[in-house]
Design a protein around this motif. Structure first.
Motif, PDB file in Angstrom:
ATOM      1  N   UNK A  22       0.778  -1.317  -0.129  1.00 51.16           N
ATOM      2  CA  UNK A  22      -0.004   0.002  -0.055  1.00 51.16           C
ATOM      3  C   UNK A  22       0.895   1.411  -0.062  1.00 51.16           C
ATOM      4  N   UNK A  23       1.966   1.258   0.551  1.00 53.29           N
ATOM      5  CA  UNK A  23       2.819   2.276   0.860  1.00 53.29           C
ATOM      6  C   UNK A  23       3.454   2.699  -0.433  1.00 53.29           C
ATOM      7  N   UNK A  24       3.990   1.825  -1.025  1.00 57.12           N
ATOM      8  CA  UNK A  24       4.803   2.008  -2.170  1.00 57.12           C
ATOM      9  C   UNK A  24       3.792   2.018  -3.599  1.00 57.12           C
ATOM     10  N   UNK A  25       2.545   1.565  -3.374  1.00 60.39           N
ATOM     11  CA  UNK A  25       1.425   1.744  -4.290  1.00 60.39           C
ATOM     12  C   UNK A  25       1.103   3.079  -4.492  1.00 60.39           C
ATOM     13  N   UNK A  26       0.965   3.909  -3.404  1.00 56.20           N
ATOM     14  CA  UNK A  26       0.665   5.206  -3.330  1.00 56.20           C
ATOM     15  C   UNK A  26       1.768   6.127  -3.729  1.00 56.20           C
ATOM     16  N   UNK A  27       3.082   5.641  -3.507  1.00 56.91           N
ATOM     17  CA  UNK A  27       4.281   6.477  -4.133  1.00 56.91           C
ATOM     18  C   UNK A  27       4.341   6.627  -5.542  1.00 56.91           C
ATOM     19  N   UNK A  28       3.899   5.320  -5.976  1.00 57.56           N
ATOM     20  CA  UNK A  28       4.054   5.306  -7.389  1.00 57.56           C
ATOM     21  C   UNK A  28       2.707   5.808  -8.067  1.00 57.56           C
ATOM     22  N   UNK A  29       1.847   6.466  -7.305  1.00 59.33           N
ATOM     23  CA  UNK A  29       0.578   7.084  -8.078  1.00 59.33           C
ATOM     24  C   UNK A  29      -0.412   5.950  -8.587  1.00 59.33           C
ATOM     25  N   UNK A  30      -0.400   4.975  -7.962  1.00 51.56           N
ATOM     26  CA  UNK A  30      -1.464   3.771  -8.434  1.00 51.56           C
ATOM     27  C   UNK A  30      -2.422   3.856  -7.110  1.00 51.56           C
ATOM     28  N   UNK A  31      -3.732   4.076  -7.743  1.00 55.02           N
ATOM     29  CA  UNK A  31      -4.916   4.367  -6.787  1.00 55.02           C
ATOM     30  C   UNK A  31      -5.568   2.984  -6.591  1.00 55.02           C
ATOM     31  N   UNK A  32      -5.635   1.954  -7.519  1.00 53.25           N
ATOM     32  CA  UNK A  32      -6.416   0.711  -6.931  1.00 53.25           C
ATOM     33  C   UNK A  32      -5.313  -0.391  -6.971  1.00 53.25           C
TER      34      UNK A  32
END
Length: 87
Positions: A22-32
């Motif tokens: 979740x942390x790195x998904x948000x850092x990569x601007x991936x929402x879902x």
């Protein structure tokens, strides 16, 4: 007073793995979570199913997620080894 149950080691490791994703998904601007599918080499539905049941991730998909999201070892190793601490 109700008894409090501590989470099992597997549940703790699953939570750590999902928190790192979740942390790195948000850092990569991936929402879902479904948007991780192409990074894993799978469809959106498979990505969501893997997130809902983290113990079902095959090794190849784990590698692709770690590489594509640039998750450092100190973030994902505690999710694989209970009690792992960086030196």
């Amino acid at each position: 007073m109700p008894k409090t149950r501590l989470p099992s080691a597997e549940a703790r490791m699953d939570r750590q793995w999902l928190a790192a994703i979740d942390k790195y998904k948000r850092m990569a601007n991936i929402n879902a979570y479904g948007d991780l599918g192409p990074k894993m080499g799978r469809c959106r539905a498979t990505a969501v199913n893997r997130i809902n049941a983290p113990g079902t991730f095959p090794l190849g998909e784990l590698r692709r997620i770690v590489q594509s999201l640039h998750i450092p070892p100190e973030e994902f190793l505690p999710a694989l080894y209970d009690g792992w601490k960086p030196k």
